[in-house]
Design an enzyme around this catalytic site. Structure first.
Site, PDB file in Angstrom:
ATOM      1  N   ARG A 144       0.857  -1.195   0.000  1.00 16.41           N
ATOM      2  CA  ARG A 144       0.000   0.000   0.000  1.00 16.41           C
ATOM      3  C   ARG A 144       0.888   1.238   0.000  1.00 16.41           C
ATOM      4  NH1 ARG A 144      -3.846   0.058   5.006  1.00 16.41           N
ATOM      5  NH2 ARG A 144      -4.923  -1.589   3.894  1.00 16.41           N
ATOM      6  N   ARG A 192      -1.404   7.120   9.528  1.00 18.30           N
ATOM      7  CA  ARG A 192      -1.325   6.597   8.158  1.00 18.30           C
ATOM      8  C   ARG A 192      -1.625   7.700   7.143  1.00 18.30           C
ATOM      9  NH1 ARG A 192      -4.072   0.683   8.373  1.00 18.30           N
ATOM     10  NH2 ARG A 192      -2.785  -0.222  10.008  1.00 18.30           N
ATOM     11  N   LYS A 244      -3.461   1.545  14.882  1.00 18.33           N
ATOM     12  CA  LYS A 244      -3.462   2.451  13.734  1.00 18.33           C
ATOM     13  C   LYS A 244      -4.103   3.791  14.085  1.00 18.33           C
ATOM     14  CE  LYS A 244      -6.030  -0.529  11.325  1.00 18.33           C
ATOM     15  NZ  LYS A 244      -6.964  -1.159  10.352  1.00 18.33           N
ATOM     16  N   LYS A 286      -5.713   7.461  12.110  1.00 20.30           N
ATOM     17  CA  LYS A 286      -6.099   8.015  10.807  1.00 20.30           C
ATOM     18  C   LYS A 286      -6.568   9.468  10.931  1.00 20.30           C
ATOM     19  CE  LYS A 286      -7.398   3.482   9.034  1.00 20.30           C
ATOM     20  NZ  LYS A 286      -8.477   2.630   8.472  1.00 20.30           N
ATOM     21  N   CYS A 294     -15.300  -3.245  -0.254  1.00 24.50           N
ATOM     22  CA  CYS A 294     -13.925  -3.507   0.183  1.00 24.50           C
ATOM     23  C   CYS A 294     -13.334  -4.666  -0.619  1.00 24.50           C
ATOM     24  CB  CYS A 294     -13.908  -3.825   1.673  1.00 24.50           C
ATOM     25  SG  CYS A 294     -14.511  -5.475   2.044  1.00 24.50           S
ATOM     26  N   CYS A 296      -7.808 -10.813   1.121  1.00 20.37           N
ATOM     27  CA  CYS A 296      -7.892 -10.369   2.516  1.00 20.37           C
ATOM     28  C   CYS A 296      -7.988 -11.556   3.466  1.00 20.37           C
ATOM     29  CB  CYS A 296      -9.099  -9.446   2.710  1.00 20.37           C
ATOM     30  SG  CYS A 296      -9.229  -8.929   4.424  1.00 20.37           S
ATOM     31  N   CYS A 344     -16.434  -8.262   6.048  1.00 17.47           N
ATOM     32  CA  CYS A 344     -16.429  -8.609   7.474  1.00 17.47           C
ATOM     33  C   CYS A 344     -16.712  -7.333   8.260  1.00 17.47           C
ATOM     34  CB  CYS A 344     -15.090  -9.235   7.881  1.00 17.47           C
ATOM     35  SG  CYS A 344     -13.776  -8.032   8.199  1.00 17.47           S
ATOM     36  N   CYS A 360     -13.906  -1.749   6.259  1.00 17.40           N
ATOM     37  CA  CYS A 360     -13.001  -1.024   5.366  1.00 17.40           C
ATOM     38  C   CYS A 360     -13.747  -0.199   4.311  1.00 17.40           C
ATOM     39  CB  CYS A 360     -12.051  -1.999   4.692  1.00 17.40           C
ATOM     40  SG  CYS A 360     -11.033  -2.894   5.872  1.00 17.40           S
TER      41      CYS A 360
HETATM   42 FE1  SRM Z   1      -9.028  -1.870   6.213  1.00 18.68          FE
HETATM   43  C1  SRM Z   1      -7.668  -4.465   7.918  1.00 18.68           C
HETATM   44  C2  SRM Z   1      -8.222  -3.270   3.302  1.00 18.68           C
HETATM   45  C3  SRM Z   1      -9.748   1.035   4.681  1.00 18.68           C
HETATM   46  C4  SRM Z   1     -10.717  -0.824   9.021  1.00 18.68           C
HETATM   47  N1  SRM Z   1      -8.042  -3.551   5.705  1.00 18.68           N
HETATM   48  C5  SRM Z   1      -7.511  -4.472   6.561  1.00 18.68           C
HETATM   49  C6  SRM Z   1      -6.660  -5.500   5.791  1.00 18.68           C
HETATM   50  C7  SRM Z   1      -5.256  -4.991   5.759  1.00 18.68           C
HETATM   51  C8  SRM Z   1      -6.771  -6.957   6.288  1.00 18.68           C
HETATM   52  C9  SRM Z   1      -5.757  -7.432   7.287  1.00 18.68           C
HETATM   53  O1  SRM Z   1      -5.528  -6.788   8.328  1.00 18.68           O
HETATM   54  O2  SRM Z   1      -5.195  -8.503   7.040  1.00 18.68           O
HETATM   55  C10 SRM Z   1      -7.350  -5.397   4.401  1.00 18.68           C
HETATM   56  C11 SRM Z   1      -6.487  -5.791   3.200  1.00 18.68           C
HETATM   57  C12 SRM Z   1      -7.358  -6.361   2.114  1.00 18.68           C
HETATM   58  C13 SRM Z   1      -6.634  -6.622   0.850  1.00 18.68           C
HETATM   59  O3  SRM Z   1      -6.509  -7.801   0.460  1.00 18.68           O
HETATM   60  O4  SRM Z   1      -6.213  -5.668   0.204  1.00 18.68           O
HETATM   61  C14 SRM Z   1      -7.888  -3.990   4.445  1.00 18.68           C
HETATM   62  N2  SRM Z   1      -8.877  -1.202   4.363  1.00 18.68           N
HETATM   63  C15 SRM Z   1      -8.614  -1.960   3.274  1.00 18.68           C
HETATM   64  C16 SRM Z   1      -8.845  -1.193   1.987  1.00 18.68           C
HETATM   65  C17 SRM Z   1      -7.903  -1.567   0.862  1.00 18.68           C
HETATM   66  C18 SRM Z   1     -10.314  -1.388   1.577  1.00 18.68           C
HETATM   67  C19 SRM Z   1     -10.678  -1.014   0.177  1.00 18.68           C
HETATM   68  O5  SRM Z   1     -11.360  -1.849  -0.427  1.00 18.68           O
HETATM   69  O6  SRM Z   1     -10.333   0.058  -0.309  1.00 18.68           O
HETATM   70  C20 SRM Z   1      -8.690   0.238   2.530  1.00 18.68           C
HETATM   71  C21 SRM Z   1      -7.264   0.719   2.503  1.00 18.68           C
HETATM   72  C22 SRM Z   1      -7.162   2.086   3.087  1.00 18.68           C
HETATM   73  C23 SRM Z   1      -5.821   2.743   2.914  1.00 18.68           C
HETATM   74  O7  SRM Z   1      -5.469   3.013   1.770  1.00 18.68           O
HETATM   75  O8  SRM Z   1      -5.167   3.022   3.923  1.00 18.68           O
HETATM   76  C24 SRM Z   1      -9.133   0.044   3.966  1.00 18.68           C
HETATM   77  N3  SRM Z   1      -9.984  -0.149   6.770  1.00 18.68           N
HETATM   78  C25 SRM Z   1     -10.275   0.890   5.948  1.00 18.68           C
HETATM   79  C26 SRM Z   1     -11.213   1.770   6.555  1.00 18.68           C
HETATM   80  C27 SRM Z   1     -11.849   2.999   5.903  1.00 18.68           C
HETATM   81  C28 SRM Z   1     -11.156   4.277   6.254  1.00 18.68           C
HETATM   82  O9  SRM Z   1     -10.117   4.278   6.907  1.00 18.68           O
HETATM   83  O10 SRM Z   1     -11.679   5.319   5.865  1.00 18.68           O
HETATM   84  C29 SRM Z   1     -11.501   1.231   7.802  1.00 18.68           C
HETATM   85  C30 SRM Z   1     -12.543   1.777   8.808  1.00 18.68           C
HETATM   86  C31 SRM Z   1     -12.062   2.980   9.540  1.00 18.68           C
HETATM   87  C32 SRM Z   1     -11.274   2.599  10.750  1.00 18.68           C
HETATM   88  O11 SRM Z   1     -10.073   2.418  10.642  1.00 18.68           O
HETATM   89  O12 SRM Z   1     -11.889   2.425  11.810  1.00 18.68           O
HETATM   90  C33 SRM Z   1     -10.712   0.027   7.927  1.00 18.68           C
HETATM   91  N4  SRM Z   1      -9.130  -2.502   8.152  1.00 18.68           N
HETATM   92  C34 SRM Z   1      -9.932  -1.965   9.113  1.00 18.68           C
HETATM   93  C35 SRM Z   1      -9.839  -2.790  10.298  1.00 18.68           C
HETATM   94  C36 SRM Z   1     -10.582  -2.549  11.631  1.00 18.68           C
HETATM   95  C37 SRM Z   1      -9.847  -1.601  12.512  1.00 18.68           C
HETATM   96  C38 SRM Z   1     -10.450  -1.513  13.882  1.00 18.68           C
HETATM   97  O13 SRM Z   1     -10.299  -0.467  14.512  1.00 18.68           O
HETATM   98  O14 SRM Z   1     -11.036  -2.470  14.366  1.00 18.68           O
HETATM   99  C39 SRM Z   1      -8.946  -3.840   9.990  1.00 18.68           C
HETATM  100  C40 SRM Z   1      -8.511  -4.985  10.913  1.00 18.68           C
HETATM  101  C41 SRM Z   1      -7.499  -4.574  11.922  1.00 18.68           C
HETATM  102  O15 SRM Z   1      -6.932  -3.487  11.892  1.00 18.68           O
HETATM  103  O16 SRM Z   1      -7.243  -5.401  12.796  1.00 18.68           O
HETATM  104  C42 SRM Z   1      -8.539  -3.636   8.630  1.00 18.68           C
HETATM  105 FE1  SF4 Z   2     -10.993  -7.490   4.590  1.00 20.07          FE
HETATM  106 FE2  SF4 Z   2     -12.971  -7.106   6.291  1.00 20.07          FE
HETATM  107 FE3  SF4 Z   2     -11.551  -5.035   5.426  1.00 20.07          FE
HETATM  108 FE4  SF4 Z   2     -13.197  -6.222   3.769  1.00 20.07          FE
HETATM  109  S1  SF4 Z   2     -13.821  -5.150   5.666  1.00 20.07           S
HETATM  110  S2  SF4 Z   2     -11.078  -5.682   3.323  1.00 20.07           S
HETATM  111  S3  SF4 Z   2     -13.073  -8.321   4.408  1.00 20.07           S
HETATM  112  S4  SF4 Z   2     -10.789  -6.671   6.681  1.00 20.07           S
END
Ligand code: SRM
Ligand code: SF4
Length: 554
Positions: free
Chosen positions: A74, A143, A208, A210, A429, A435, A474, A478
């Site tokens: 990323r 980030r 993390k 943001k 997502c 993922c 899930c 995201c």
């Molecule tokens: Fe996310 C984890 C993809 C935006 C909340 N996110 C992941 C991971 C890295 C899975 C992992 O930990 O193994 C995913 C990788 C999937 C893949 O195969 O690419 C993933 N997140 C994404 C992306 C690519 C979704 C998309 O379809 O665009 C976004 C990348 C953002 C970036 O460029 O930095 C993405 N993730 C978000 C957002 C939206 C936002 O930030 O505006 C959220 C919700 C906001 C937040 O952070 O609360 C988000 N991602 C999570 C979480 C839950 C965090 C939490 O507080 O519980 C995880 C899991 C974790 O961190 O344990 C996670």
């Molecule tokens: Fe993966 Fe869940 Fe984030 Fe979708 S919402 S990219 S399934 S961690």
């Protein structure tokens, strides 16, 4: 024997010598396509996740082969701004090393999937050569800083981008581990790095972090979903400062009611000159008070709820030495992106393009990746990625519009012209197959589900209704599903929670409507509600607002 009160990841960080671990050595290990577990945690700070192809996981297990490991990378592209030369370089890396093209994320940057371990170093060097970086794109640090797109629509937008860059740079980790591991810098035995913000114990943040900046009247970046959300206040044509919101976040863990999505709480207003000091106070308060024992409760939102919004507000003022003024009035009118051409105040033009789930990948007849590449070869402005996984060809001279339009049409990038309201406003997502946390399909389900929803909407005369649809594989959120007027949150393969009733401006979250249901139930539930909406909605009333007004959801 004493039990460490800290989560295991805290130990990995503090013994990592400022994020080095054994990554450099493990990259050289030819026996496996993987790296050890502890290094995978540290690798995130460098902008990469180890994954495996889940489509073939079972098959490989049966054949007693190790999982098909590959790495997701990323980038960190503050505000999603990309000059054409940089686009071409990042695109070339996708062609050479990645398996699924370029992927625009919900935080307006790129991800690449399927990078093999043996190519990872060359890939990172390529990103560096393209004058970009991946450091702190992931991990327990601040980030990618996001903001509303299209800064050239006014001088205030340009100014906002300056603040995006300042915040982004201010919170970059200072460790030289990145240069050493990826860019050929000399490996030092003992870390001598200095981390003035994240601390010299190498513990970085508990989780993390943001930051997002919205420019009213558009809340296209879902500003209240960020740990630190900033709403620009522009009065009499000048940037006055920012309303500050703390403790936003979307993630929840399935089956654990102590975890939840939360919108940021507004705590005050700061003038531009005080912004960095206030932001640093928020980050370091979280560094010092965030939960380092239980990662599920480590985000700032839980710190704020545990210690209280008022306490937090007071502490920000004490730490920063700045006074938070009263929140200034502002008004959001919309979420989502604007498509098609719009003219900036300086006479230059911007073209908003719809990119299904952000995937630019020449595959199954699509030529979107090639199309943008061809545009990048002639474009003299820049590209902007949006937080809704779309993009803008920005800053186009009037005389260049026709040439760009021709390429847009030739390569099928003109999809935005025919899209339904719901398609124009959907986010999905990544989920399967990359993922590791996905419980259900999302990006791959969107093209199956959307035509079915469109057929229902069409039947009720709602084809153009701009409804925010969010799909997540899930509950991690995201796609920011809790801010969808309609959201499907994956629970198991083919099964989703149906959530309804967020507003259209990112200020009210939805609620659970039906739990763990399959497609037939999803469609029949929505069919009935679309019928009521078509018959009883008020002029300009959004779907989510309608559901609340008519008591469908409380
Ligand atoms: Fe996310 C984890 C993809 C935006 C909340 N996110 C992941 C991971 C890295 C899975 C992992 O930990 O193994 C995913 C990788 C999937 C893949 O195969 O690419 C993933 N997140 C994404 C992306 C690519 C979704 C998309 O379809 O665009 C976004 C990348 C953002 C970036 O460029 O930095 C993405 N993730 C978000 C957002 C939206 C936002 O930030 O505006 C959220 C919700 C906001 C937040 O952070 O609360 C988000 N991602 C999570 C979480 C839950 C965090 C939490 O507080 O519980 C995880 C899991 C974790 O961190 O344990 C996670
Ligand atoms: Fe993966 Fe869940 Fe984030 Fe979708 S919402 S990219 S399934 S961690």
């Amino acid at each position: 024997m004493s039990i460490s009160p800290l989560s295991p990841l805290e130990h990995i960080k503090t013994t990592s010598r400022f994020l080095r671990g054994t990554i450099a050595q493990e990259l050289e290990n030819p026996i496996t396509g993987a790296i050890p577990e502890a290094d995978t945690k540290l690798l995130k700070f460098h902008g990469s996740y180890m994954q495996d192809d889940r489509d073939i996981r079972d098959e490989r297990r049966k054949q007693k082969l190790e999982p098909a490991h590959a790495f997701m990378v990323r980038a960190r592209l503050p505000g999603g701004v990309i000059p054409p030369q940089q686009w071409l370089a990042l695109d070339a890396l996708a062609q050479q090393y990645a398996t699924r093209g370029l992927r625009i994320t919900t935080r307006q940057t790129f991800q690449w999937h399927g990078i093999l371990k043996r190519n990872l170093r060359a890939f990172m060097q390529g990103i560096h050569d393209a004058r970009a970086t991946t450091i702190a794109a992931c991990g327990d640090v601040n980030r990618q800083v996001i903001s509303s797109v299209n800064p050239h629509l006014s001088s205030q937008h340009t100014l906002t981008q300056e603040w995006v860059l300042r915040l982004s740079n201010h919170f970059l980790p200072r460790t030289t581990a990145y240069a050493e591991i990826w860019l050929g810098g000399k490996q030092v035995g003992e870390a001598v790095d200095d981390e003035p913000i994240y601390g010299n114990d190498s513990a970085y943040l508990p989780r993390k972090f943001k930051i997002g900046i919205a420019i009213p009247p558009t809340n296209d970046c879902d500003v209240f979903a960020n740990d630190l959300g900033l709403v620009t206040i522009i009065e009499n044509g000048r940037l006055q400062g920012f309303n500050v919101a703390v403790g936003g976040g979307m993630g929840a863990t399935a089956g654990d009611p102590t975890t939840y999505p939360r919108l940021g709480s507004l705590v005050g207003f700061v003038a531009p000159d005080d912004l960095i000091a206030v932001a640093e106070a928020v980050v370091t308060l979280q560094r010092d008070h965030g939960d380092r024992k239980e990662r599920r409760h480590a985000r700032l939102k839980y710190t704020v709820d545990r210690l209280g919004v008022e306490w937090f507000r007071e502490q920000i003022q004490i730490r920063s030495g700045r006074t938070l003024q009263d929140v200034r009035p502002y008004q959001f009118e919309s979420n989502g992106d604007r498509y098609g051409w719009s003219r900036g105040e300086d006479g230059r033009w911007h073209l908003g393009l719809y990119i299904a789930s952000g995937r630019l990948w020449d595959h199954d007849g699509s030529q979107l990746q090639t199309g943008v590449r061809e545009i990048a070869k002639i474009h003299t402005g820049e590209f902007r990625l949006t937080c809704n996984q779309n993009m803008v060809i920005a800053n186009v001279a009037p005389e260049d519009r026709a040439r760009i339009d021709k390429l847009v049409e030739r390569y099928g990038l003109d999809g935005y012209r025919q899209q339904s309201g719901i398609r124009r406003h959907h986010i999905a997502c990544v989920a399967l197959p990359t993922c590791g946390l996905a419980m259900a399909e999302s990006e791959r389900y969107a093209p199956i589900l959307l035509p079915k929803l469109e057929a229902l909407l069409d039947r009720h005369g709602l084809a153009d209704a701009p409804i925010l649809l969010r799909l997540s594989g899930c509950p991690n959120g995201c796609s920011r599903p809790y801010l969808g007027e309609i959201a499907l949150v994956g629970r198991a393969l083919g099964r989703y929670d149906l959530r309804l009733g967020a507003d259209f401006i990112g200020e009210r979250m939805n609620v659970l409507y039906r739990e763990n249901i399959a497609e037939p139930d999803i469609l029949s539930s929505l069919d009935a509600l679309f019928g009521d909406y078509a018959a009883q909605r008020r002029p300009d009333e959004g779907f989510g607002d309608f559901l609340v007004r008519t008591g469908v959801i409380g």
